[in-house]
Design an enzyme around this catalytic site. Structure first.
Site, PDB file in Angstrom:
ATOM      1  N   ASP A 124       1.775  -4.545   3.485  1.00  0.00           N
ATOM      2  CA  ASP A 124       3.100  -5.231   2.871  1.00  0.00           C
ATOM      3  C   ASP A 124       4.191  -4.568   3.378  1.00  0.00           C
ATOM      4  O   ASP A 124       4.237  -3.392   3.758  1.00  0.00           O
ATOM      5  CB  ASP A 124       2.918  -5.291   1.294  1.00  0.00           C
ATOM      6  CG  ASP A 124       2.875  -3.657   0.866  1.00  0.00           C
ATOM      7  OD1 ASP A 124       1.876  -2.880   1.247  1.00  0.00           O
ATOM      8  OD2 ASP A 124       3.699  -3.469  -0.087  1.00  0.00           O
ATOM      9  N   GLU A 147       1.936  -1.394  -1.064  1.00  0.00           N
ATOM     10  CA  GLU A 147       2.306   0.042  -1.410  1.00  0.00           C
ATOM     11  C   GLU A 147       3.782   0.172  -1.271  1.00  0.00           C
ATOM     12  O   GLU A 147       4.494   1.072  -2.194  1.00  0.00           O
ATOM     13  CB  GLU A 147       2.180   1.029   0.079  1.00  0.00           C
ATOM     14  CG  GLU A 147       2.212   2.417   0.014  1.00  0.00           C
ATOM     15  CD  GLU A 147       3.642   2.801   0.518  1.00  0.00           C
ATOM     16  OE1 GLU A 147       4.035   3.852   0.418  1.00  0.00           O
ATOM     17  OE2 GLU A 147       4.395   1.614   1.035  1.00  0.00           O
TER      18      GLU A 147
END
Length: 379
Positions: free
Chosen positions: A70, A134
């Site tokens: 991400d 994250e």
């Protein structure tokens, strides 16, 4: 041979802004399954995660990699000179959101793992634990993977997190721990009144100013063997009061603390409550406090794992990496409860920035470092 540059480009073209998967984990699963990895999607509460293992489950020699696909939002598109999801290569740099943080790192360790198990199958196992969350709240990312692994009796003996770790040049630094991080929100209530008659009011601004000064002026510690001194930053004070003749009835603020292994989040929380109570007693105010601890400080003491990584880095770059605990937080703060963990990756100069980019040559260099680590670990 698996080309880590091409894989990085493929991942960058996936618009995986947290919490969107964007196709990144699908691409990695396709690659890993083709090399004989057993893959499982460990999605939780809409957060995409991928677990992949090559080799015997529960083997005593199981090397793990952890990373995330991400990325943070791009900001204003017009500020970029290249397509944020185009993975264009210009003057030796691959451009795109996540190119540095950390799709290049994921591509490098995935490529190294695929080639290693294909060409020299080890006596042991290799695990890749990759999350799609994250950069966000991280409540259902690596923690979900670790929870699932515990339930399924999957275990890494050691783990390397592929976050960018070097400030300026390749091989400069590896992380053997991280400071703890916590934020605290204060709401000080007084009694609203006319500014011409302050004796009829209880001014929460005066109390808040005193409280923030007490907190910011306090020296938390002098630092420890592996950590810099802890820090407290006042990040906002807000009243929402546009009138110059009104003493407000309430004011809010927030502080952020980055703390070393001298402290725990619980002990610092108690200190904050004690300081707020002392100010309330002096000013006649009432202070509410909300605290969020995003991670405790931790340290993987220098030893076999950090030595292994340092040897590989020096062999490939000619640089002996500094053992550091600086910077923000990473998912290593979760992995440390599972097994020994260190972090090593690329230069992080442009992460989260407009025109985020990675030097193409360094992607191949990072794959070579990870390949050398795997070879020596299983030798």
């Amino acid at each position: 041979m698996t080309d880590p540059v091409a894989l990085t480009a493929r991942l960058v073209r996936c618009p995986s802004v947290t919490p969107e998967e964007g196709g990144a984990l699908v691409a990695l699963q396709e690659l890993l399954e083709g090399a004989g990895f057993a893959c499982t999607r460990v999605d939780r509460n809409g957060t995409p995660n991928l677990f992949a293992r090559w080799g015997q489950k529960g083997h005593v020699r199981t090397f793990g990699f952890n990373g995330h696909t991400d990325v943070v939002p791009i900001g204003r598109r017009e500020d970029w000179t290249q397509d944020p999801f185009g993975a264009e290569i210009v003057d030796g740099f691959l451009y795109g959101r996540g190119s540095t943080d950390m799709k290049s790192g994921v591509a490098a360790f995935a490529a190294a793992a695929v080639d290693f198990v294909t060409q020299t199958p080890p006596d042991g196992a290799v695990i890749l634990a990759i999350t799609g969350d994250e950069e966000g709240d991280a409540t259902d990312g690596t923690t979900a993977l670790l929870d699932w692994m515990s339930h399924e009796q999957e275990r890494m003996a050691v783990c390397l997190v592929g976050e960018p770790t070097s400030p300026d040049h390749m091989g400069q630094m590896m992380k053997i721990g991280r400071r703890g991080s916590m934020s605290a929100w204060f709401e000080v209530e007084g009694v609203q009144g006319h500014s011409a008659y302050p004796h009829r009011a209880v001014n929460p601004l005066s109390a808040m100013a005193r409280l923030m000064d007490r907190l910011a002026s306090h020296k938390l510690d002098e630092g420890t063997e592996h950590f810099d001194p802890s820090t407290l930053a006042v990040v906002t004070i807000d009243t929402g009061n546009p009138a110059t003749n009104v003493i407000p009835g309430k004011v809010t603020s927030c502080v952020n603390i980055r703390f070393n292994d001298t402290h725990t989040g619980a002990a610092l929380s108690e200190w904050l409550r004690t300081e707020a109570a002392a100010v309330d007693q002096a000013f006649g105010t009432r202070t509410g406090l909300r605290i969020s601890i995003s991670g405790e400080s931790f340290l993987t003491p220098p030893g076999p794992l950090s030595d292994l990584v340092a040897r590989a880095v020096e062999a490939e770059t000619g640089v002996t990496p500094e053992l550091s605990t600086t910077g923000g937080t990473s998912d290593a703060r979760f992995v440390k409860d599972h097994c020994p963990v260190v972090e090593f990756g690329l230069v992080g100069k442009t992460m989260h920035a407009v025109d985020e980019r990675v030097e193409v040559a360094q992607i191949g260099q990072l794959k070579a470092i990870y390949s050398r680590i795997l070879t020596e670990y299983f030798a």
